[in-house]
Scaffold this motif. Structure first.
Motif, short mmCIF file in Angstrom:
data_model
loop_
_atom_site.label_atom_id
_atom_site.label_comp_id
_atom_site.label_asym_id
_atom_site.label_seq_id
_atom_site.Cartn_x
_atom_site.Cartn_y
_atom_site.Cartn_z
N SER A 158 16.10 -12.00 -33.12
CA SER A 158 14.86 -12.77 -33.28
C SER A 158 13.82 -12.04 -32.44
N PRO A 159 12.54 -12.42 -32.53
CA PRO A 159 11.52 -11.65 -31.80
C PRO A 159 11.88 -11.34 -30.36
N GLY A 160 12.56 -12.27 -29.67
CA GLY A 160 12.81 -12.03 -28.26
C GLY A 160 14.28 -11.93 -27.89
N LEU A 161 15.17 -11.79 -28.85
CA LEU A 161 16.60 -11.76 -28.58
C LEU A 161 17.26 -10.56 -29.24
N LEU A 182 14.16 -9.51 -24.10
CA LEU A 182 13.37 -8.28 -24.19
C LEU A 182 13.21 -7.56 -22.86
N ASP A 183 13.65 -8.20 -21.78
CA ASP A 183 13.65 -7.50 -20.48
C ASP A 183 15.03 -6.97 -20.16
N GLY A 217 17.50 -0.90 -21.09
CA GLY A 217 16.05 -0.83 -20.90
C GLY A 217 15.35 0.03 -21.93
N LEU A 218 16.04 1.07 -22.42
CA LEU A 218 15.42 1.94 -23.42
C LEU A 218 15.39 1.25 -24.79
N HIS A 219 16.45 0.49 -25.10
CA HIS A 219 16.44 -0.29 -26.35
C HIS A 219 15.30 -1.31 -26.28
N CYS A 220 15.22 -2.05 -25.17
CA CYS A 220 14.20 -3.09 -25.04
C CYS A 220 12.79 -2.51 -25.06
N ALA A 255 10.49 -3.00 -35.19
CA ALA A 255 11.82 -2.40 -34.96
C ALA A 255 12.89 -3.48 -35.03
N GLY A 256 13.91 -3.27 -35.83
CA GLY A 256 14.98 -4.25 -36.02
C GLY A 256 16.33 -3.74 -35.56
#
Lengths: 200, 200, 200, 200
Positions: free
Chosen positions: D33-36, D59-60, D75-78, D87-88
């Motif tokens: 989802s947008p933040g997960l 997202l953090d 951290g690089l994925h986020c 990006a999905g």
């Protein structure tokens, strides 16, 4: 089939998929208890192991069941288990990269600047260098093990792996997953080394 | 399905996984009795063999069942079985290493300093050298077999394998596992030879 | 699922195992009747085809079912089927060898001295040479097909294959097994060509 | 098992078949989802993932379940998910080509003249060039992400991928199939680049 035997069979298949156990070469072992080792028997293709292909030996390499013939290089596995009480699994494979790079000469191969160096103890950063010892091949296994042991004694820090010229690589870890991970890491970096020499 | 046919089918799949039987090339055989050979029929992909793809021929290559078409190179398999009574299986494959190295010229390829040389008879140590004969390709199979037989007669010791330039390799052993082991060993060492030439 | 669809799906998987259909590239087709072609639809990974990924088009590339989107390069498949009534299957793949060798320049790649040349019509001996045309890449498919057709008209003998620079290879045969065999043969010989250039 | 977890497990297996996730290296994620984010946990071989190896972070990069240890490079994925709302899915792998080419030096690798460039947004023709940024490796992930973000801000058009020297590649797409396709395309073109340097 015990868990140790299953781990050895699975590791053999994985090494075979990489082409690291050609022509019945290579051998795999797991420490069952401080003084008892499960190891692949002599001969037989290590990518097609069956439970009866895994036998037990003591730390001197003596088979625990009469008639069993352990792998010719059992002495090298036992040398690792004797020197390093924390060693729980040992893998020996043959790859083109190991064979070609070791035949170029020298008594060591240095690997530096690779992220995968983090797979090795005491090296939490990619900025380090590991030095993989290279030994001349020798059919006299006790003599070869003596040379290996001497290099370990002299080394400041022992890297859990070494190469035998024109022959193959020995890698160990606390258990089979750890040994497999280190083997994959070393083979990957050695493949990179070989590719680099083609370009430069 | 007989054990011999099953062994041939399994060996074909293993060779295919290595990329050694491209485009219906290659052929495999097993000696059923002193004068009877099971061999792959002409055409058909050797990595996708079915029981009906394995036929029987005598030591002159004549099919035992009317209408069967043996592999074009049956004469080379039979030549090995006639010269070497102990031969129980013959494998013929095409690899990039064999093709490229044989096209560089010369009538032999020397392999020395490899641990895998121990896979060959009379060579208990890595310190030996084996000399693999290389023959010019020839669509006249009887003529090619005559050239091969002549080289065998002249050789001090016959290595159980030879190359045909720009074509492929022939390897044999007492049974299918032995032939497969020798094929893997030779292909591994030839792959090392090719890598070495890229670096040096 | 029809036999043609099954053949396409199986061929896609085999090409994928070789790494010849990366990143949804490549396409496969079979002639169902003189004027009807089964071809892979646009997009979708050709190594993971499902029956619904195979659609039907006519010899002009027009889909037979409304809403179907044929592969972008359908025009090149149809060009082969229109020019060669005996063509029953067409394969298009991308390999590193094809990509690298075609980018070296030139309008043809010559292959000679390989046993696998026997896979091609009118070439019963390894002593022949086949000349694979190489065309500059072009997103205008009708224009590219026109250039290909012109080369066919000028050629003394048409080789059932050609390369598109930096793109891939087109190969055809009387049926899918024949097309696959020719593709494997060409890719094998091109891999040898690339290895030779590294050594010499 | 959720669809996202299944997609991650399957992608890990596919990357492993290519040799792109050696020695527990690499990591894979999908935006739920947008933040997960669902991402592979720290350690563990990415080619042998089980459902319990996939955890959730925000997202953090903070794990949603106490005790979960996300991959070290979360951290690089986020960073990618924060900068690019579309990006999905994000894939990180290690290949020999990426490792060797990035170690040759420079802050970018240019790819031009490849048909597979069409796999990238805004590049409908093979005539374009994409510039893949190369960053020096850094164990301080926030600092590395800051350098990556700065290059994105300066770029006219952002290519959905970048290399970390001696380490690996990051690639993203709208979903897992798109990310996998771009990864395959880049790895294919980088393999061609490496082969070209051996010949020329």
């Amino acid at each position: 089939m015990s868990l140790a035997t299953a781990a050895i069979i699975a590791a053999g298949r994985r090494m075979d998929r990489h082409g690291w156990v050609p022509a019945t070469a290579g051998n795999l072992s797991v420490r069952l208890s401080p003084g008892l080792i499960a190891i692949t028997r002599s001969g037989g293709h290590k990518g097609l192991l069956e439970p009866e292909d895994v036998i037990q030996v003591d730390l001197d390499g003596a088979p625990q069941r009469q008639g069993d013939r352990p792998s010719a290089e059992t002495g090298l596995h036992c040398g690792i288990y004797r020197h390093f009480p924390e060693a729980g699994a040992v893998l020996h494979g043959h790859s083109v990269a190991v064979t070609v790079l070791s035949r170029l000469g020298g008594d060591a191969i240095r690997l530096s600047g690779y992220e995968l160096l983090k797979a090795f103890p005491g090296l939490p950063t990619h900025d380090a260098t590991i030095t993989l010892p290279v030994f001349d091949n020798d059919q006299d296994i006790p003599r070869l093990q003596a040379a290996v042991g001497e290099r370990w004694r002299q080394a400041e820090a022992v890297v859990p792996g070494y190469l035998i010229r024109g022959h193959g690589i020995y890698v160990w870890g606390a258990d089979m997953p750890a040994a497999l991970m280190r083997l994959e890491a070393l083979e990957f970096m050695l493949a990179c080394e070989m590719e680099q020499r083609r370009i430069a």
